[in-house]
Write a protein that holds these residues in place. Structure first.
Motif, PDB file in Angstrom:
ATOM      1  N   GLY A 270      47.331  52.455  30.875  1.00  0.00           N
ATOM      2  CA  GLY A 270      46.641  51.471  30.780  1.00  0.00           C
ATOM      3  C   GLY A 270      46.468  50.438  31.662  1.00  0.00           C
ATOM      4  N   VAL A 271      47.495  50.118  32.229  1.00  0.00           N
ATOM      5  CA  VAL A 271      47.490  48.920  33.328  1.00  0.00           C
ATOM      6  C   VAL A 271      47.185  49.531  34.463  1.00  0.00           C
ATOM      7  N   ARG A 272      47.524  50.710  34.887  1.00  0.00           N
ATOM      8  CA  ARG A 272      47.047  51.307  35.979  1.00  0.00           C
ATOM      9  C   ARG A 272      45.474  51.232  35.970  1.00  0.00           C
ATOM     10  N   THR A 273      44.954  51.933  34.921  1.00  0.00           N
ATOM     11  CA  THR A 273      43.352  51.915  34.923  1.00  0.00           C
ATOM     12  C   THR A 273      42.619  50.585  34.664  1.00  0.00           C
ATOM     13  N   ALA A 274      43.407  49.505  34.278  1.00  0.00           N
ATOM     14  CA  ALA A 274      42.930  47.934  34.362  1.00  0.00           C
ATOM     15  C   ALA A 274      42.769  47.746  35.805  1.00  0.00           C
ATOM     16  N   ILE A 275      43.898  47.705  36.757  1.00  0.00           N
ATOM     17  CA  ILE A 275      43.927  47.148  37.930  1.00  0.00           C
ATOM     18  C   ILE A 275      42.848  48.029  38.808  1.00  0.00           C
ATOM     19  N   TYR A 276      42.809  49.333  38.527  1.00  0.00           N
ATOM     20  CA  TYR A 276      42.130  50.309  39.197  1.00  0.00           C
ATOM     21  C   TYR A 276      40.444  50.037  38.915  1.00  0.00           C
ATOM     22  N   THR A 277      40.200  49.642  37.852  1.00  0.00           N
ATOM     23  CA  THR A 277      38.785  49.139  37.453  1.00  0.00           C
ATOM     24  C   THR A 277      38.249  48.017  38.007  1.00  0.00           C
ATOM     25  N   ARG A 278      39.361  46.998  38.055  1.00  0.00           N
ATOM     26  CA  ARG A 278      38.969  45.702  38.797  1.00  0.00           C
ATOM     27  C   ARG A 278      38.805  45.961  40.406  1.00  0.00           C
ATOM     28  N   ALA A 279      39.687  46.656  40.828  1.00  0.00           N
ATOM     29  CA  ALA A 279      39.749  46.823  42.176  1.00  0.00           C
ATOM     30  C   ALA A 279      38.118  47.338  42.483  1.00  0.00           C
ATOM     31  N   PHE A 280      37.855  48.420  41.809  1.00  0.00           N
ATOM     32  CA  PHE A 280      36.638  49.074  42.043  1.00  0.00           C
ATOM     33  C   PHE A 280      35.536  48.062  41.888  1.00  0.00           C
ATOM     34  N   PHE A 281      35.434  47.370  40.750  1.00  0.00           N
ATOM     35  CA  PHE A 281      34.284  46.521  41.085  1.00  0.00           C
ATOM     36  C   PHE A 281      34.345  45.381  42.015  1.00  0.00           C
ATOM     37  N   LEU A 282      35.527  44.970  42.327  1.00  0.00           N
ATOM     38  CA  LEU A 282      35.629  44.139  43.505  1.00  0.00           C
ATOM     39  C   LEU A 282      35.016  44.705  44.734  1.00  0.00           C
ATOM     40  N   ALA A 283      35.480  46.053  45.123  1.00  0.00           N
ATOM     41  CA  ALA A 283      35.126  46.757  46.349  1.00  0.00           C
ATOM     42  C   ALA A 283      33.554  47.062  46.168  1.00  0.00           C
ATOM     43  N   LEU A 284      32.746  47.074  45.091  1.00  0.00           N
ATOM     44  CA  LEU A 284      31.462  47.275  44.966  1.00  0.00           C
ATOM     45  C   LEU A 284      30.727  45.745  45.326  1.00  0.00           C
ATOM     46  N   ASN A 285      31.413  45.011  44.753  1.00  0.00           N
ATOM     47  CA  ASN A 285      30.777  43.580  44.994  1.00  0.00           C
ATOM     48  C   ASN A 285      30.970  43.254  46.245  1.00  0.00           C
ATOM     49  N   ILE A 286      32.008  43.435  47.163  1.00  0.00           N
ATOM     50  CA  ILE A 286      32.236  43.232  48.460  1.00  0.00           C
ATOM     51  C   ILE A 286      31.073  43.985  49.279  1.00  0.00           C
ATOM     52  N   VAL A 287      30.824  45.233  49.236  1.00  0.00           N
ATOM     53  CA  VAL A 287      29.912  46.106  49.826  1.00  0.00           C
ATOM     54  C   VAL A 287      28.523  45.463  49.513  1.00  0.00           C
ATOM     55  N   GLY A 288      28.228  45.202  48.315  1.00  0.00           N
ATOM     56  CA  GLY A 288      27.196  44.426  48.020  1.00  0.00           C
ATOM     57  C   GLY A 288      26.823  42.997  48.684  1.00  0.00           C
ATOM     58  N   THR A 289      27.850  42.568  48.655  1.00  0.00           N
ATOM     59  CA  THR A 289      27.803  41.044  49.379  1.00  0.00           C
ATOM     60  C   THR A 289      27.518  41.271  50.917  1.00  0.00           C
ATOM     61  N   ILE A 290      28.114  42.296  51.509  1.00  0.00           N
ATOM     62  CA  ILE A 290      27.741  42.724  52.958  1.00  0.00           C
ATOM     63  C   ILE A 290      26.501  42.813  53.091  1.00  0.00           C
TER      64      ILE A 290
END
Ligand code: ATP
Length: 620
Positions: free
Chosen positions: A253-273
């Motif tokens: 559960g902990v791993r999934t939570a971090i991964y999910t957040r990291a995933f959305f962050l990454a998408l957001n960053i690319v989107g921001t680019i």
């Protein structure tokens, strides 16, 4: 980007294609909702267009109203912004209403059809299928099928419309910026695909851990499971195993939570680019006088709208295929053949007399593989072969006669009894009721003519009255009481905390074996069948219970044909005909005195019974 939350597994649908037949069949269900679908599509398209208004209003504000110092226009445009938001909100509500109506309607249709199909399946289907797998077809697969239609296809339509309208609007504003914004897309996808794959692995792993944890809970918290744990004093071990399983669920559960957040962050960053690139190049164009500032801001707003649906669409194939797997799983059960149904031209029994005839009956239990679906037994190997159980069983019972079946354990007595109400069909010979083959009688009227009282009768978790009325829903209180009195169970019911309204069954008030059987006799009396199949309890009853059952049976069986799997001396000695069954054959037949005098298997069985009954029962 909620659609990514499902993280569908491409491996599961690898190499699959949507089959035409499945699609046609799905359409059969969906077409009843075609007007709702038209409504949904119209709402989605209108919603997309309304959403486009926003960037264009901003553009007009920046390009015209502000430079012109036109306050009236500013007021109007601001009002329009508000109106577009309100209309957009209302449209999205309407769209949701349409899709929910379609989706929930579809769930209802599939679920009710499945339920009815399953409940009509022959007994062998239930003995060979896992209940958990069956109920999950009715719950998760049906919901999955609904998701295929409203979730996947519905949002795909939404996404396609959004992408098309937005890109068109962007091109209209400035084609160079449009191209630039789309150039970042491949980088976007490559990154998110990788994370997506990892997320799917995590989801699958976590589902496995959760399943292991739930399995332990379901088994151990069942009454018999809990009893076993208690009696063997294994609580400490159980706790350790459970802790370990729950711990795995926590960690993942902990791993999934971090991964999910990291995933959305990454998408957001690319989107921001992408957005930054548009503003960077766009600003150059504005500075060079090639683009107006309103167009640039409008472009920035549009770019933000286009990335989400584009990414979702790249995963569309996997989403759709996965969703259709649920449909296929539902259809698989709906297609499971049911061999025990009314034959064409079957007649209804009217006023049955209860004359029974077994005519050279041969029977083999159907192989598990032929009665259930491999997918309903969760990896168990299904037996294909089964040995014949009955050979050449022939006997006749005239209306009102009592036939006692006796014989060693496993001889085939219960099997003989189960063939009469067509829980199974014979493989050879025939069974006749009132001279008519049971396979030519409608199932409803056949089963209406036969009452079964088993050794350990099943009671629903419900009141005594409701359990009794299961046999005849319209029965009055007086009729219930009359049947209960005849079955010698009325006094016991009256003494219960809430009388006839006491909740019984596994999770309610627990009646003793003898009491349950008398309740079942009362239930049978309410049904008032002309043939009774009775499996007498083998356990020794105390003399009071024994006498009560004896009296109850004498009244209950009077005037009915009875086939009794007999374990009690009095039943056997009273029988009009005793059939001694051994190894699936009738080895001796006749009345008590004749058989006793013959000194065969019956005599042996009888002497054992006499010994048991005199040593086992309490003095009267
Ligand atoms: P008992 O007195 O112990 O209840 P019985 O005489 O009623 O025994 P049956 O239950 O009819 O015997 O069983 C006869 C044979 O059929 C046994 O060998 C049993 O293993 C087999 N059998 C029973 N039910 C099934 C089934 N659902 N599938 C396959 N074989 C079965």
């Amino acid at each position: 980007m909620q659609h990514w939350m499902a993280f569908q597994d491409p491996a599961k649908v690898k190499g699959q294609r949507l089959q035409r037949a499945v699609l046609v069949r799905v359409w059969g269900y969906v077409k009843g909702y075609r007007w709702a679908i038209v409504g949904f599509l119209a709402t989605v398209v209108t919603g997309s267009l309304v959403a486009l208004a926003n960037p264009f209003i901003v553009k007009s504000l920046l390009n015209d109203a502000i430079p012109d110092g036109d306050r009236a226009k500013v007021n109007v445009l601001a009002g329009l912004l508000l109106a577009a938001a309100v209309v957009g909100g209302l449209l999205s509500l309407l769209g949701r209403w349409w899709s929910a109506k379609i989706g929930e309607g579809l769930i209802f249709d599939l679920r009710t059809q499945l339920y009815d199909h399953i409940q009509r399946m022959p007994l062998a289907f239930f003995t060979n299928s896992q209940t958990g797998s069956l109920t999950s077809r009715l719950s998760s697969d049906v919901v999955g099928a609904q998701r295929a239609v409203t979730g996947t296809l519905g949002s795909a339509v939404d996404q396609i419309v959004t992408v098309l309208t937005t890109i068109t609007a962007m091109v209209v504003l400035d084609w160079r910026l449009t191209l630039l914004s789309l150039v970042v897309l491949p980088f976007f996808l490559a990154g998110s695909k990788r994370v997506g794959r990892r997320m799917r692995e995590l989801t699958r792993e976590s589902m496995g851990y959760n399943a292991a944890m739930s399995a332990q809970m379901t088994e151990r918290f069942e009454v018999s499971g809990a009893q076993l744990v208690t009696l063997f004093g294994r609580q400490a071990d159980e706790k350790r195993t459970f802790d370990e399983r729950a711990g795995k669920v926590r960690d993942i559960g902990v791993r999934t939570a971090i991964y999910t957040r990291a995933f959305f962050l990454a998408l957001n960053i690319v989107g921001t680019i992408g957005v930054a690139a548009v503003y960077w190049y766009g600003s150059q164009l504005v500075v060079g006088g090639e683009l107006r500032i309103g167009d640039l801001v409008a472009m920035g707003l549009l770019v933000n709208r286009v990335y989400d649906p584009l990414i979702a669409l790249t995963n569309l194939r996997v989403d759709v295929l996965t969703a259709f797997v649920s449909f296929e799983r539902v259809f698989e059960v709906l297609d499971a053949p049911n061999p025990i149904v009314d034959a064409p031209g079957a007649v209804a029994l009217t006023d049955p007399r209860g004359e029974l005839q077994f005519d050279h009956v041969e029977f083999t239990y159907p192989a598990a593989a032929s009665t259930t679906l491999a997918s309903l037994v969760d990896g168990l190997v299904l037996s294909r072969q089964s040995a014949p159980v009955l050979h050449d069983v022939t006997f006749t019972a005239r209306a009102g006669q009592l036939i006692a079946l006796v014989g060693p354990s496993g001889a085939g007595k219960s099997t003989i009894a189960s063939l009469l109400p067509r829980l199974y069909d014979v493989n050879g010979g025939a069974i006749r009721l009132d001279g008519r083959d049971v396979r030519e009688i409608t199932l409803d009227s056949l089963r209406g003519a036969i009452g079964v009282v088993s050794q350990d009768p099943y009671l629903f978790h419900d009141t005594v009255a409701k359990n009794l009325r299961y046999a005849r829903p319209g029965a009055t209180d007086q009729e219930l009481e009359r049947a209960a009195r005849l079955a010698r169970i009325h006094d016991v019911i009256n003494a219960l905390p809430e009388g006839y309204d006491t909740v019984v069954g596994d999770r309610g008030y627990r009646l003793s074996g003898g009491e349950k059987q008398r309740l079942a006799i009362a239930r049978m009396l309410l049904k008032d069948p002309c043939v009774v199949i009775l499996d007498e309890a083998t356990s020794h009853l105390d003399s009071e219970n024994e006498a009560a059952i004896q009296a109850a049976l004498e009244d209950a069986l009077a005037g009915r044909t009875a086939v009794v799997i007999a374990h009690r001396l009095s039943t056997i000695t009273n029988a009009d005909q005793i059939l001694v069954i051994d190894g699936g054959r009738v080895v001796e037949r006749g009345r008590h005195e004749e058989l006793l005098a013959a000194g065969g298997l019956y005599a042996d069985l009888y002497h054992t019974l006499v010994r048991d009954e005199t040593s086992g029962s309490l003095p009267a």
